[in-house]
Motif scaffolding. Structure first.
Motif, short mmCIF file in Angstrom:
data_model
loop_
_atom_site.label_atom_id
_atom_site.label_comp_id
_atom_site.label_asym_id
_atom_site.label_seq_id
_atom_site.Cartn_x
_atom_site.Cartn_y
_atom_site.Cartn_z
N ARG A 95 0.01 -37.96 -26.30
CA ARG A 95 0.31 -36.93 -27.41
C ARG A 95 -0.29 -36.45 -28.08
O ARG A 95 -0.63 -35.37 -28.68
N ALA A 96 -1.33 -37.89 -28.17
CA ALA A 96 -2.63 -36.83 -28.91
C ALA A 96 -3.18 -35.66 -28.82
O ALA A 96 -3.93 -34.90 -29.77
N ALA A 97 -3.28 -35.45 -27.31
CA ALA A 97 -3.68 -33.43 -27.15
C ALA A 97 -3.04 -32.95 -26.88
O ALA A 97 -3.33 -32.38 -26.64
N GLY A 98 -1.49 -33.84 -27.18
CA GLY A 98 -0.83 -32.43 -27.46
C GLY A 98 0.10 -31.72 -25.85
O GLY A 98 0.58 -31.00 -25.85
N GLU A 99 -0.17 -32.69 -25.31
CA GLU A 99 0.72 -32.29 -23.51
C GLU A 99 1.37 -33.02 -23.11
O GLU A 99 2.26 -33.75 -24.57
N ILE A 100 2.58 -32.56 -22.78
CA ILE A 100 3.42 -32.88 -21.98
C ILE A 100 3.56 -33.79 -21.30
O ILE A 100 2.53 -34.10 -20.39
N SER A 101 4.07 -34.90 -21.66
CA SER A 101 3.85 -36.22 -20.26
C SER A 101 4.92 -36.31 -19.09
O SER A 101 6.17 -36.24 -19.60
N ARG A 135 0.49 -33.72 -18.54
CA ARG A 135 -0.29 -35.37 -17.85
C ARG A 135 1.33 -36.03 -16.97
O ARG A 135 2.39 -35.97 -17.77
N PHE A 136 0.21 -35.73 -16.01
CA PHE A 136 1.68 -36.86 -14.87
C PHE A 136 0.80 -38.10 -14.83
O PHE A 136 -0.23 -38.52 -14.26
N HIS A 137 1.53 -38.97 -15.36
CA HIS A 137 1.76 -41.23 -14.69
C HIS A 137 2.62 -41.26 -13.62
O HIS A 137 3.41 -41.84 -13.82
N VAL A 138 0.91 -41.40 -12.81
CA VAL A 138 1.77 -42.33 -11.32
C VAL A 138 1.45 -43.62 -11.66
O VAL A 138 0.40 -44.38 -11.58
N LEU A 139 2.83 -44.04 -11.43
CA LEU A 139 3.44 -45.83 -11.61
C LEU A 139 2.70 -46.76 -9.96
O LEU A 139 3.59 -45.78 -8.42
N ASN A 140 2.53 -48.08 -10.18
CA ASN A 140 2.77 -48.67 -9.12
C ASN A 140 4.01 -49.56 -8.93
O ASN A 140 4.12 -50.14 -9.59
N SER A 141 5.28 -49.16 -9.19
CA SER A 141 6.46 -49.19 -9.35
C SER A 141 6.75 -51.10 -8.01
O SER A 141 7.24 -52.29 -9.20
N LEU A 142 6.12 -51.25 -7.75
CA LEU A 142 5.62 -52.80 -6.64
C LEU A 142 4.62 -53.95 -7.74
O LEU A 142 4.31 -54.58 -6.76
N GLU A 143 4.10 -53.04 -8.91
CA GLU A 143 2.67 -54.02 -8.97
C GLU A 143 3.08 -55.49 -8.47
O GLU A 143 2.23 -56.71 -8.36
N VAL A 144 4.23 -55.79 -9.11
CA VAL A 144 4.49 -57.27 -9.84
C VAL A 144 5.72 -57.21 -9.32
O VAL A 144 7.04 -57.74 -9.15
N SER A 145 5.64 -58.26 -7.81
CA SER A 145 7.32 -58.37 -6.75
C SER A 145 6.76 -58.99 -5.52
O SER A 145 5.91 -59.43 -5.60
N ARG A 146 7.70 -59.03 -4.42
CA ARG A 146 7.76 -60.19 -3.70
C ARG A 146 6.37 -58.83 -2.48
O ARG A 146 5.43 -59.40 -1.34
N PHE A 147 6.32 -57.82 -2.99
CA PHE A 147 4.97 -56.97 -2.11
C PHE A 147 3.61 -56.96 -2.94
O PHE A 147 2.61 -56.72 -2.40
N SER A 148 3.35 -58.08 -3.91
CA SER A 148 2.41 -58.16 -4.47
C SER A 148 1.32 -59.05 -3.38
O SER A 148 1.63 -59.54 -2.67
N PRO A 149 -0.42 -58.68 -3.83
CA PRO A 149 -0.97 -60.04 -2.52
C PRO A 149 -0.76 -60.49 -3.07
O PRO A 149 -0.86 -61.30 -3.94
N PRO A 150 -0.89 -61.37 -1.50
CA PRO A 150 -0.04 -62.71 -2.10
C PRO A 150 -1.36 -63.61 -2.08
O PRO A 150 -2.55 -63.23 -1.65
#
Length: 814
Positions: free
Chosen positions: A174-180, A116-131
């Motif tokens: 984890r419950a599904a037995g996957e690697i993350s 399982r691949f979890h893609v994050l928005n690292s800039l969700e809370v930052s100066r780049f957040s929607p004005p």
């Protein structure tokens, strides 16, 4: 390792950051498209499930940059997955980026063959957040609430709701037995990036990651040089930026059920991350009968066919040494374990003879051969403690030889051996020897060392517990230092990692009970007391100012005014505003620290309860292990554990020691840190543990004055007891000191106080800590010399100034 195919294979391409602009700061913006095309062509030769680009496709100068980069990536035979980077947000909204990346949201997940691949928005809370958005408000609020943190404008963090969502996704995986696996733009762990090139919520994310052992990797971009580290079972890989490369560059990651492998392309390098950390084997050949040993203390003998086998604690780098009669000693440095086919050639030397011994367990020896020391060896195969360093470089002379029990060396002349003192009775009585202020790699790098080497030396010096500060190796190997420390721990030896924090011109703080990762901070924006409370005390750890009375590292400010880098300028502030934060003080940096005892007595007489600690400030890379003439701290606890160490320091159940001496002290059967009622007659007990036949002086101190003095000659077992009755009816405290009569003024051991308190006792006044702290008071403390710091008048002066500032501040608000 098995040969089954990987579950998933995927490519990773670091920041293209294409723009139509000239090169700058090592970034070749225009050339990025050509290099990206070459990288895609190279990856197309592989059988990949997908290719990931963790952000910064464009630089943010033109609206067509990202589209042009995506057109090149469309040539990939494998599908391409994207994370958003800070430069991507310069000219694009989140919705526009989601459309360009062909996803519904910038926070998404997908699965491939049980991974399982979890893609994050690292800039969700930052100066780049929607004005004008709530997230933009949270970013501004976070920065205003944390002026002490060095938060970079181009980094950011997840919203609290997104961290909760990530937690739930990981739980489901984890419950599904996957690697993350995590994919994001901004690195989460500084070990794989620069010191401050991490997400604002790095600490929260690392704590989150620690709770999921099926999470195996976190891939990021952003930090253009790239980097790689393993922390608590998670491989953190920052991919080198295409725009900084001179050739097609990428990483191929292959996820297996038991490991994760990286293959480097171009300027990237490979790595292997085994999920399980266990012993490793080194096999090879040496002359028949030769004794082969590893720098971490393991020992084996080559059989009649010359074959030998050593089992070392974990995969990693080791040095081997072989000794035999009639042959010169031979070294094989930097062996990567596990290893097969290691060959050790030993030239003939008829003068040498093999000497064997058995210390019966871990021991520190001093061995001389013809008057010359027989030394142990580091990972480079160098005699440890005998190197000549360049002028001005810190270097220590060390003549020790350590063993786990059986040992061997070769000699040509007469041999003399001496074993250091050890009293296992102390452990059985619940007193455990340790150190929370020791550097594995200080930075001079005269010797090569790592955790297995340091753990072996510490155990041979009879340490029961040890905290080692960053860095944790200089052997060039990729290692999970956190897991390795736990792997090297046993029921009778506890190894953990920490970092001196805060560490600045206002003081250096040792700690126990929290991890070694701390955010980059501005020492002028907050006091060390504020930082230690928030990041150590409030997280369940304990903070102890180290070497506060050591006046060295003299520096000068821009006006030429001198101040010490080493001494603890805030010590009095901690006592006045947060005595709960100061259960112990590391007063005895040396066994003859000038004025340390008198300063301790002065504070105790003011009503503070303060235990003593002594730390080594060890530096294994300069030839100084913790036991090399340095102090150690014994803590009383029911059993050896990190929780016991923290609680023992908080409750002041401590005793300090040099050269193997120990002093168990108590009143009415109660040890250091205890508060008793003065009811008249009481019984004092003191037990001395040291070297046989030594003449020692035991001093019992009451309220800063000598109460009892005993001159004693220790018997053959090095132990002696003193017990007597006395009367006490007042508020008071008692402690015990031990020194050799031959070396007056040099402590061998000191036991923390036992206290008597009547109902009339008044605790010291606690003053509020001004936040922000006034600059004039900060500067007044900064320039105190140790002589000034320890004067009672300085304590009173700071108290007066604090009261006045608080009073003036209250009046100004009316």
């Amino acid at each position: 390792m098995n040969t089954q195919p990987p579950l998933v294979s995927f490519g990773l391409i670091g920041d293209p950051q294409y723009a139509d602009r000239p090169p700058m700061a090592g970034r070749c913006y225009r050339n990025a498209l050509a290099l990206l095309a070459g990288t895609v062509e190279r990856l197309n030769r592989e059988k990949l499930d997908f290719v990931a680009v963790p952000g910064d496709l464009g630089d943010g100068l033109g609206t067509d940059e990202i589209a042009r980069v995506i057109r090149v990536l469309d040539r990939s035979r494998a599908p391409v997955r994207y994370a958003a980077g800070n430069h991507d947000f310069v000219l694009h909204t989140e919705q526009e980026l989601a459309r360009l990346f062909n996803v519904e949201t910038l926070f998404y997940n997908f699965a491939v063959n049980g991974v399982r691949f979890h893609v994050l928005n690292s800039l969700e809370v930052s100066r780049f957040s929607p004005p004008g958005s709530e997230r933009a408000r949270l970013a501004a609020q976070y920065r205003s609430l944390h002026p002490e943190l060095l938060l970079r404008d181009w980094d950011g963090m997840l919203a609290a709701s997104s961290r909760l969502r990530l937690r739930r996704e990981l739980e489901m995986s984890r419950a599904a037995g996957e690697i993350s696996v995590i994919l994001c733009h901004v690195p989460v762990y500084s070990g794989a990036s620069g010191d401050n090139a991490v997400a604002w919520d790095s600490a929260e994310l690392l704590e989150l990651f620690d709770g999921f052992d099926h999470l195996k990797a976190c891939f990021a971009g952003h930090y253009h040089p790239g980097g790689c580290a393993i922390r608590n079972g998670v491989l953190h890989k920052t991919v080198r930026a295409i725009c900084n490369a001179a050739m097609p560059t990428a990483v191929i990651a292959r996820v297996y059920p038991d490991r994760l492998e990286l293959e480097g392309i171009g300027e990237e390098s490979g790595a292997c991350h085994p999920y399980h950390l266990g012993p490793a084997t080194i096999r090879g050949e040496a002359p028949a009968g030769a004794v082969v040993m590893a720098d971490s203390g393991e020992l084996a003998e080559a059989g009649p066919d010359g074959r030998f086998e050593l089992t070392v604690p974990a995969p990693g780098r080791y040095a081997l040494k072989a000794v035999a009669s009639g042959m010169a000693d031979a070294f094989v440095p930097m062996v990567q374990a596990p290893a097969e086919g290691v060959r050790i050639a030993m030239p003939a030397d008829p003068r040498r003879r093999l000497v064997r011994g058995d210390a019966g367990g871990p021991a520190t020896l001093r061995i001389t051969e013809g008057g010359r020391p027989v030394r142990w060896f580091d990972l480079a195969g160098n005699g440890y403690g005998g190197a000549a360093a360049a002028p001005g470089v810190w270097n220590e002379y060390c003549d020790r030889f350590w063993t786990s029990g059986r040992y061997a060396f070769s000699a040509t002349g007469p041999v003399e051996q001496e074993t250091g003192p050890y009293h296992p009775e102390l452990r059985r009585r619940g007193w455990f020897k340790g150190d929370f202020h020791a550097h594995l790699i200080h930075g001079e790098n005269t010797y090569r060392a790592n955790l297995p080497f340091a753990a072996f030396l510490a155990r041979a010096e009879h340490y029961d517990w040890l905290y080692l500060a960053a860095g944790f190796a200089n052997d060039g190997a990729l290692a999970d230092h956190h897991r390795l420390a736990r792997r090297l721990s046993t029921p009778d030896f506890l190894l953990r990692l920490n970092t001196e924090f805060p560490k600045n011109c206002h003081g250096h703080i040792g700690n126990a009970g929290v991890g070694p990762e701390f955010p980059a901070c501005n020492p002028e924006a907050a006091t060390n007391l504020e930082l230690a409370r928030r990041m150590i005390h409030d997280r369940g750890g304990v903070a102890v100012p180290v070497h506060p009375l050591y006046e060295d590292g003299i520096r000068r400010d821009k006006n030429g005014r001198a101040f010490s880098w080493m001494s603890g300028k805030e010590l009095l502030l901690w006592l006045l505003c947060a005595p709960d934060m100061t259960p112990c003080l590391d007063l005895f940096y040396n066994d003859d620290t000038p004025g340390a005892a008198e300063f301790w007595f002065m504070l105790l007489n003011r009503g503070y309860r303060i235990g003593c600690t002594a730390t080594s400030d060890a530096a294994f890379d300069v030839g100084r292990p913790p036991g090399l003439g340095r102090g150690s701290t014994f803590i009383q606890m029911p059993e050896l554990s990190e929780a016991g160490i923290v609680q023992g320091l908080r409750e002041r159940r401590t005793m300090v020691s040099w050269d193997g001496a120990a002093l168990l002290f108590g009143i009415d059967g109660h040890g250091p840190g205890t508060i008793l009622k003065p009811t008249g007659k009481h019984r004092l007990q003191a037990e001395i543990f040291y070297r046989p036949d030594r003449q020692v002086e035991l001093r019992i101190i009451r309220c800063g004055r000598l109460f009892e003095r005993r001159l004693l000659k220790l018997p053959a077992d090095g132990r002696e007891s003193v017990e007597f009755e006395f009367e006490e009816h007042e508020d008071s405290w008692y402690l015990a000191l031990l020194q050799e009569t031959a070396e007056p003024g040099r402590l061998r051991s000191a036991a923390s106080p036992v206290y008597f308190r009547t109902p009339h006792f008044r605790e010291p006044e606690i003053l509020p800590l001004p936040v922000p702290f006034p600059r004039e008071l900060r500067d007044w403390m900064k320039y105190l010399t140790v002589k000034e710091l320890t004067r009672p008048e300085s304590f009173d002066e700071l108290k007066r100034r604090l009261r006045k500032f608080l009073s003036d501040s209250t009046a100004s608000k009316r």
